[in-house]
Design an enzyme around this catalytic site. Structure first.
Site, PDB file in Angstrom:
ATOM      1  N   GLU A   7       4.744  69.408  25.131  1.00 34.70           N
ATOM      2  CA  GLU A   7       5.636  70.199  25.648  1.00 34.70           C
ATOM      3  C   GLU A   7       7.146  69.939  25.099  1.00 34.70           C
ATOM      4  O   GLU A   7       7.936  70.599  24.223  1.00 34.70           O
ATOM      5  CB  GLU A   7       5.857  70.571  27.089  1.00 34.70           C
ATOM      6  CG  GLU A   7       5.273  71.529  27.735  1.00 34.70           C
ATOM      7  CD  GLU A   7       5.478  71.781  29.177  1.00 34.70           C
ATOM      8  OE1 GLU A   7       6.661  71.862  29.438  1.00 34.70           O
ATOM      9  OE2 GLU A   7       4.609  71.859  30.161  1.00 34.70           O
ATOM     10  N   ASP A  83       2.520  69.453  30.019  1.00 34.71           N
ATOM     11  CA  ASP A  83       2.976  68.792  31.298  1.00 34.71           C
ATOM     12  C   ASP A  83       1.720  69.138  32.628  1.00 34.71           C
ATOM     13  O   ASP A  83       1.005  70.154  32.535  1.00 34.71           O
ATOM     14  CB  ASP A  83       4.189  69.261  31.927  1.00 34.71           C
ATOM     15  CG  ASP A  83       5.367  68.538  31.247  1.00 34.71           C
ATOM     16  OD1 ASP A  83       5.038  67.728  30.324  1.00 34.71           O
ATOM     17  OD2 ASP A  83       6.625  68.937  31.316  1.00 34.71           O
ATOM     18  N   TYR A 309       5.214  61.110  36.419  1.00 32.66           N
ATOM     19  CA  TYR A 309       5.775  62.393  36.465  1.00 32.66           C
ATOM     20  C   TYR A 309       6.698  62.762  37.547  1.00 32.66           C
ATOM     21  O   TYR A 309       6.233  62.418  38.613  1.00 32.66           O
ATOM     22  CB  TYR A 309       4.547  63.334  36.442  1.00 32.66           C
ATOM     23  CG  TYR A 309       5.091  65.011  36.008  1.00 32.66           C
ATOM     24  CD1 TYR A 309       5.324  65.189  34.606  1.00 32.66           C
ATOM     25  CD2 TYR A 309       4.556  65.823  36.690  1.00 32.66           C
ATOM     26  CE1 TYR A 309       5.781  66.503  34.232  1.00 32.66           C
ATOM     27  CE2 TYR A 309       4.884  67.081  36.620  1.00 32.66           C
ATOM     28  CZ  TYR A 309       5.484  67.329  35.332  1.00 32.66           C
ATOM     29  OH  TYR A 309       5.846  68.823  34.978  1.00 32.66           O
TER      30      TYR A 309
END
Length: 717
Positions: A7, A83, A309
């Site tokens: 991304e 992601d 994350y």
């Protein structure tokens, strides 16, 4: 050559270093496809065709798609590595469709952290696109579009309010409800007084609070006021207690509790990280997320991800991190007795770990040398919180001493830390209330060194701030980690709330929006319903609910409510000021211009276009005509001082009292009124005016009405 599509462009460089020359890494730069604004209502959703989405490629992404298509043709294989959440899964799905990649066989990988081991392990163990996650994201996007477009179109046309959103409206309702609660509570707040003394303990002053008067306990909370406890309700009562305090108090009772355990906080989720960053550093949610994104992507001199994350609602720490990183680090730095246990986390989706550092060897002190100040602060917060969550609890002893004298009892408290536990690393982020007391004995006398009484009033819950609203949203199941920051930012951007140093206050538009939604779309702002919708998305994401059935269950009642509102919703009437228009006599009302500026004008508009000018007099008189001078502003917003008799007098000067524009006026008589009404506006009347050597009829409402008519065969004598 193998093509890997991620991304963010920032991650491309770091991942390229890990994978080597056999791979080429490119970035989609976010979403590559979205719902169009075609079709009925511009929804981009063909409802009658089983909610078929009408996708479109945004113009800025078309060149990128062409570049990716060219690389796909050259590549031996393509790996989709967007992601690890619903949004990322949907982006992989759209990429596969646009690039002609088979949905059921194209490799799909996710990186929970941007480190070499994780990236290589993920590349070597791919899966395929999870269509359940994709459907959950598409349903969310469709529902947001349907609610946003359908409700907003009615609000704009009928009420003059910009827009409404599914999650934003529920959050706005919470902010408005809290403000209404505060305003209502202000009307019935109660006065009370507190009495506090200082006693000398080993020669040092220590504070003690009033505990009881003649055996009756002093209330600590408002809900105790009308029960067995009492409160000091006025200054007279407080002064009477102060007068009773003796010079010495006797130790009546000593209560020592040993071995109190304070367990460490759980590691950060998205919302708790945002709350801690605001409380510690005053960071907005958007600022915190942007910094965390940079830390995750590895945008630093080492080109490695520093944290896992950052969009997660889980408090789970992986066993690998606990045993391979945390335990050795804690043992080496603090000792084996500081090691805690691996606690079971929780979370609505639990798709990811909690937010933690990717390695304990990169300490905050080391990282601070090659990142920005903001990044260093957030990294230190995340690092210390994650390590602390795996450490032993803090152990302390508490002491409570009851002092008595002349029918009064006071409480003296102290806390002694026996074992610091997790506070050895996280203590800087928590308030330290440790304040030990020396050994004392019953019957011992202590000198009272000072006493005071303070007036207070009962308080309602405080207004929401950018941190507490996120916590409230999370508690009620509204929104998800990826939407918390943008939800608050959107409300501020649309001017539904103001953000004053983090405190959120609803504007008049925000209150009006909730009033209208409450009347015509109660389900849109119903907190339980909004939470249920989030729960439905979670079920779709794990394959427990068919997405078409979920859309049908949502759309059928919503469309019925929208249809009823469309016919019932009336245009909002402007608020009356209680004054009458000086021109036509109709009520004056508050209006708002297209630029968002409020002004007072006539309710008879457009027949009467009177607007009240908010003029501030300077206290001086015009040297040309004797009328008051007032502060004005030109079209550029530059302020100056001018004559209130404009346009009959054009005298002006700047703020420094210097005349910079002056138009000479004739010494002729002022305009002469007639009894003829103005044929154009019908409100003013005609007056006789001069122009050079001739006379003419003009409207008395000039310059609002510019009607003129010549007077033939008349000369100025």
């Amino acid at each position: 050559m193998k093509l890997v599509i991620v991304e963010s462009p920032t991650k491309s460089e770091a991942i390229s270093r890990f994978l080597g020359s056999d791979y080429k890494v490119m970035a989609s730069q976010g979403h590559v496809r979205d719902l169009s604004t075609r079709g009925i209502g511009g929804l981009g959703v063909i409802v009658e065709d089983n909610f078929r989405p009408d996708w479109t490629i945004p113009v800025p992404k078309r060149k990128l798609i062409n570049e990716l298509s060219a690389e796909v043709k050259k590549a031996d294989s393509v790996i989709l590595a967007t992601d690890p959440d619903r949004e990322g899964e949907a982006i992989s799905y759209h990429l596969a469709e646009l690039l002609g990649l088979p949905i059921n066989s194209t490799p799909r990988v996710t990186f929970e952290e941007i480190t070499k081991d994780v990236v290589l392990n993920s590349i070597n163990s791919p899966r395929t696109i999870d269509m359940d996650l994709v459907h959950a994201q598409i349903v969310r996007r469709m529902e947001d579009r349907i609610v946003g477009f359908r409700v907003s179109s009615l609000l704009q046309r009928r009420v003059g309010i910009k827009s409404a959103g599914r999650v934003q409206s529920a959050a706005l309702r919470m902010i408005v409800d809290r403000q209404n609660e505060i305003e209502e509570y202000e009307k019935r707040k109660k006065e009370y007084w507190t009495v506090e003394i200082e006693v000398l303990v080993d020669g040092k002053p220590r504070k003690a609070t009033l505990l009881s008067v003649d055996g009756v306990p002093i209330a600590k909370k408002i809900d105790e006021f009308n029960k067995n406890a009492t409160n000091i309700g006025n200054k007279e009562a407080a002064d009477a207690i102060l007068a009773r305090i003796p010079a010495k108090l006797s130790v009546k009772k000593i209560d020592v509790t040993k071995g109190n355990k304070s367990y460490p906080p759980m590691p950060f989720t998205t919302s708790t990280m945002q709350q801690a960053a605001f409380n510690k550093y005053g960071f907005s949610n958007v600022r915190t997320q942007a910094v965390a994104q940079t830390l995750f992507e590895g945008k630093n001199s080492e080109h490695i991800g520093l944290i896992t994350y950052m969009r997660t609602d889980s408090t789970r720490i992986s066993p690998h991190f606990f045993y391979a990183h945390s335990v050795p680090y804690i043992t080496e730095r603090f000792g084996a007795n500081y090691v805690g246990t691996l606690r079971k986390g929780d979370g609505a989706q639990d798709a990811h770990e909690a937010i933690r550092p990717t390695g304990t060897h990169r300490t905050p002190e080391v990282v601070a040398q090659y990142v920005s100040q903001d990044e260093a602060k957030i990294y230190r917060l995340i690092y210390c919180r994650a390590i602390a969550s795996t450490m032993a609890p803090k152990i302390s002893d508490s002491t409570k001493v009851v002092l008595e004298g002349n029918g009064l009892e006071f409480l003296l408290s102290g806390t002694t830390t026996v074992f610091p536990g997790y506070t050895a690393i996280y203590g800087e982020f928590e308030e330290d209330d440790s304040s030990s007391l020396p050994e004392m004995h019953e019957g011992e006398l202590l000198d009272v060194s000072s006493s005071k009484a303070d007036q207070k009033f009962t308080k309602s819950n405080p207004p929401y701030n950018v941190a507490s609203i996120v916590k409230a949203m999370e508690d009620k199941g509204i929104g998800r980690p990826s939407t918390y920051a943008t939800t608050v930012e959107t409300l501020v951007k649309r001017k539904y709330v103001t953000n004053n140093r983090g405190v959120l206050t609803p504007t008049e538009d925000g209150k009006a929006c909730i009033d209208v939604l409450f009347e015509y779309f109660p389900r849109v702002i119903d907190l339980e319903y909004t939470a249920e919708m989030e729960a439905v998305l979670d079920k779709i994401a794990v394959g427990q609910l068919d997405f078409l059935q979920a859309l049908t269950d949502f759309y059928t009642p919503f469309h019925k409510q929208w249809t009823e509102a469309k016919s019932a919703m009336t245009k909002r009437q402007p608020k009356k000021t209680g004054e009458l228009c000086p021109i036509c006599g109709k009520p004056l009302v508050e209006r708002k211009s297209r630029s968002g500026v409020f002004f007072v004008g006539c309710s008879g508009y457009p027949e009467c276009d009177y607007i009240r000018k908010e003029e501030k007099q300077t206290g001086e008189m015009c040297p040309e005509c004797g009328a008051p001078l007032i502060e004005k502003a030109n079209r550029k917003g530059e302020k100056f001082i001018g004559c209130s008799n404009f346009p009959n007098c054009h005298y002006t000067k700047n703020k420094d009292k210097k005349v910079y524009r002056k138009k000479e006026t004739k010494p002729d008589e002022p305009p002469k009124p007639t009894d003829k009404p103005c044929p154009k506006c019908g409100i003013g009347h005609l007056v006789i005016r001069h122009h050079r050597d001739s006379l003419f009829f003009g409207c008395s409402r000039f310059p609002r009405c510019k009607f003129t008519e010549p007077i033939p065969e008349h000369k100025d004598e």
